[in-house]
Design an enzyme around this catalytic site. Structure first.
Site, PDB file in Angstrom:
ATOM      1  N   GLU A  60      46.045  17.303  -4.077  1.00  0.00           N
ATOM      2  CA  GLU A  60      45.836  17.013  -5.496  1.00  0.00           C
ATOM      3  C   GLU A  60      44.657  16.062  -5.626  1.00  0.00           C
ATOM      4  OE1 GLU A  60      48.781  13.895  -4.158  1.00  0.00           O
ATOM      5  OE2 GLU A  60      49.093  16.023  -4.305  1.00  0.00           O
ATOM      6  N   ASP A  61      43.989  16.107  -6.746  1.00  0.00           N
ATOM      7  CA  ASP A  61      42.887  15.193  -7.016  1.00  0.00           C
ATOM      8  C   ASP A  61      43.432  13.775  -7.114  1.00  0.00           C
ATOM      9  OD1 ASP A  61      41.050  17.241  -7.049  1.00  0.00           O
ATOM     10  OD2 ASP A  61      41.127  17.486  -9.232  1.00  0.00           O
ATOM     11  N   VAL A  62      42.561  12.807  -6.913  1.00  0.00           N
ATOM     12  CA  VAL A  62      42.971  11.407  -6.936  1.00  0.00           C
ATOM     13  C   VAL A  62      43.580  11.024  -8.287  1.00  0.00           C
ATOM     14  CG1 VAL A  62      40.715  10.513  -7.610  1.00  0.00           C
ATOM     15  CG2 VAL A  62      42.282   9.055  -6.341  1.00  0.00           C
TER      16      VAL A  62
END
Length: 98
Positions: A60-62
């Site tokens: 997942e993106d930050v």
């Protein structure tokens, strides 16, 4: 040398500032910690492992939270010198990771 030991679990990520793994761009670290490091530290200490490999089911993106049942992961402990723990140690570890 000891055989690898595998720990499985699921993690939730409620912060939009916490990356899944250490975030390093052009040699500069972004952020103070990561999900991987927060899990690896206490687990490696308990099992006295030389190192670990974090395997997650997806990324997942930050700035994305991981809610619900969490994301499955496997932590592969390399050369654990204390691979056998009793149920009470696992319960303590689980509390530390919450």
């Amino acid at each position: 040398e000891h055989a690898p030991y595998f720990i499985t679990g699921r993690y939730c990520k409620y912060s939009r500032q916490l990356p899944q793994t250490a975030w390093i761009i052009e040699g500069e670290r972004k952020g103070k910690s990561s999900v991987q490091e927060m899990i690896e530290g206490p687990v490696m200490q308990l099992f006295k492992a030389d190192s670990a490999k974090f395997h997650s089911a997806g990324r997942e993106d930050v700035d994305v939270r991981m809610l619900g049942d969490g994301r499955p992961f496997v932590l592969e402990l390399l050369s654990p010198r204390a691979p056998h723990q009793d149920a009470s140690q696992y319960a303590i570890l689980e509390e530390q990771l919450r």
